[in-house]
Design a protein around this motif. Structure first.
Motif, PDB file in Angstrom:
ATOM      1  N   GLU A   1      46.671 -18.013  25.881  1.00  0.00           N
ATOM      2  CA  GLU A   1      46.361 -18.113  27.309  1.00  0.00           C
ATOM      3  C   GLU A   1      46.874 -16.871  28.018  1.00  0.00           C
TER       4      GLU A   1
ATOM      5  N   LEU B   1      50.378 -16.314  26.346  1.00  0.00           N
ATOM      6  CA  LEU B   1      51.240 -17.423  25.985  1.00  0.00           C
ATOM      7  C   LEU B   1      50.526 -18.216  24.897  1.00  0.00           C
TER       8      LEU B   1
ATOM      9  N   ALA C   1      49.931 -21.551  22.812  1.00  0.00           N
ATOM     10  CA  ALA C   1      50.111 -22.998  22.951  1.00  0.00           C
ATOM     11  C   ALA C   1      49.603 -23.701  21.698  1.00  0.00           C
TER      12      ALA C   1
ATOM     13  N   LEU D   1      47.021 -27.706  22.892  1.00  0.00           N
ATOM     14  CA  LEU D   1      46.908 -27.541  24.338  1.00  0.00           C
ATOM     15  C   LEU D   1      46.029 -28.624  24.942  1.00  0.00           C
TER      16      LEU D   1
ATOM     17  N   THR E   1      48.118 -26.905  32.543  1.00  0.00           N
ATOM     18  CA  THR E   1      48.047 -27.050  31.093  1.00  0.00           C
ATOM     19  C   THR E   1      49.309 -27.697  30.547  1.00  0.00           C
TER      20      THR E   1
ATOM     21  N   TRP F   1      55.010 -24.757  23.006  1.00  0.00           N
ATOM     22  CA  TRP F   1      54.690 -23.369  23.299  1.00  0.00           C
ATOM     23  C   TRP F   1      55.588 -22.489  22.435  1.00  0.00           C
TER      24      TRP F   1
ATOM     25  N   LYS G   1      55.672 -24.774  29.611  1.00  0.00           N
ATOM     26  CA  LYS G   1      54.988 -23.491  29.722  1.00  0.00           C
ATOM     27  C   LYS G   1      55.870 -22.442  30.393  1.00  0.00           C
TER      28      LYS G   1
ATOM     29  N   ALA H   1      57.968 -20.610  27.929  1.00  0.00           N
ATOM     30  CA  ALA H   1      57.312 -19.974  26.790  1.00  0.00           C
ATOM     31  C   ALA H   1      57.592 -18.476  26.765  1.00  0.00           C
TER      32      ALA H   1
END
Length: 386
Positions: A251, A280, A282, A285, A292, A297, A304, A307
């Motif tokens: 992401e 990032l 995940a 997810l 999200t 993460w 998040k 992360a």
């Protein structure tokens, strides 16, 4: 003691006789033949997909045989949009909605009643034009296999796609007479950056390619530059074993680009064709109305905000970006991970789900919201979207 067993068996038989049998017997069907508009030769390999309108039930597609015949059975009562697609086999014929319509909203609906068998619903497909070329690597000139080449209309809707072969050659068939934007994308198949013809980063700046059916427009070549890639492994948090079929996503912290892939049987994944950016990673997810949520993460955190970002630029490769998940889930299992929620800070609005990159839209597949290629002509069959 045998009496209750006989009662259960009797009830089961009654359910089958009274419930299932009438539904099967009263289901409708559609059958016909697909032939060429010029000459009337039968066309095999055409995918025929019914979709009830409004869309309320999932229905299976079928494929025409060598004689061009098809049959759709088990259809509940309703009005159906039929799509005759030569896409999957990349046939030279133009795909269409019944009857001879280009877009789904133009389609003539076919009414099917209970226990009604519609026969002789025949369709003739016109021979389309083609676009061909060679995909190579920028600087070296080496041919690239596995690149997806797609011709899109003025609305940005892909008409037809084809993959480049071992020699880098591709050929997109079955195109109407029109002007097209041709997009080249490696995705997770080949690590090359997305590009439009001719050397354009987006469809709005692409050179349009003119096609006059049934002729071939050759020489639409492209030289692609390598992308960045992130590689890793996903294991079970309980025993450390590999976990397959886990959706792993990169992401972007800035911009709209996002890519996802699934782990293989060995628990390995690869996110390829990434442009320069900060990502990032995940594992498992999920998309919720306020943002999200992932089971984990990188590196090993559940939030998040905690992360660790990965900054990467082509042609760099980052490996050992690993994660852990709990699988399989059992509702009664104490090992099931807790549901992670986010509490937004006071005065901060909850953010919407992240956007998919251009040419993709969000769709629910296998109980997850995922970014999939926009293609309104493609009928959603019973599959997992792998």
């Amino acid at each position: 003691m045998a009496y209750p067993v006989r009662v259960v068996l009797c009830l089961a038989v009654c359910v089958v006789i009274l419930g299932v049998a009438p539904a099967v017997a009263m289901a409708g069907s559609i059958s016909g033949t697909v032939t060429a508009e010029n000459g009337g030769a039968p066309i095999g390999g055409v995918e025929v997909c019914p979709q009830r309108q409004p869309y309320t039930v999932e229905t299976d597609c079928t494929v025409t045989n060598g004689s061009g015949n098809y049959g759709l059975s088990g259809l509940p009562e309703g009005n159906y949009m039929l799509y005759f697609s030569a896409n999957s086999a990349n046939l030279k014929y133009v795909s269409e909605f019944y009857d001879n319509k280009r877009y789904p909203w133009e389609s003539d609906l076919v009414p099917v009643g209970w226990n009604q068998n519609l026969t002789g619903l025949n369709v003739q497909l016109a021979e389309g034009g083609s676009i061909s070329g060679v995909v190579s690597e920028e600087g070296t000139g080496s041919p690239i296999a596995g690149i997806r080449a797609c011709a899109s209309d003025h609305e940005g809707i892909p008409e037809r796609c084809a993959n480049s072969g071992p020699n880098g050659e591709y050929r997109i068939n079955g195109l109407r007479s029109d002007e097209y934007r041709v997009e080249f994308e490696g995705g997770n198949r080949a690590n090359y950056l997305r590009e439009f013809y001719k050397d354009a980063p987006s469809g709005t700046t692409a050179d349009e390619v003119e096609v006059e059916a049934p002729n071939l427009t050759p020489g639409i070549d492209v030289a692609l530059t390598p992308g960045a890639q992130i590689l890793g492994h996903v294991s079970d948090i309980a025993d450390g074993g590999p976990v397959s079929d886990v959706m792993v996503c990169a992401e972007a912290q800035v911009g709209e680009f996002q890519d996802c892939n699934w782990t293989d049987a060995a628990g390995d994944y690869a996110l390829r064709s990434l442009p320069a950016g900060t990502y990032l990673i995940a594992f498992e997810l999920e998309y919720l109305p306020f943002g999200t949520v992932a089971e984990q993460w990188w590196q090993g955190v559940s939030l998040k905000a905690e992360a660790t970002p990965i900054e990467i630029a082509p042609p760099e490769t980052r490996d050992e970006i690993d994660g852990q998940v709990r699988r399989p889930y059992r509702e009664s299992s104490p090992e099931r991970p807790p549901v992670v929620t986010y509490e937004p800070k006071p005065g901060v609005k909850k953010s919407p789900p992240p956007k998919c990159r251009k040419g993709f839209h969000r769709q629910r597949i296998a109980s997850k919201s995922r970014c999939v290629k926009k293609h309104p002509r493609a009928h959603s069959r019973k599959h997992r979207g792998r």
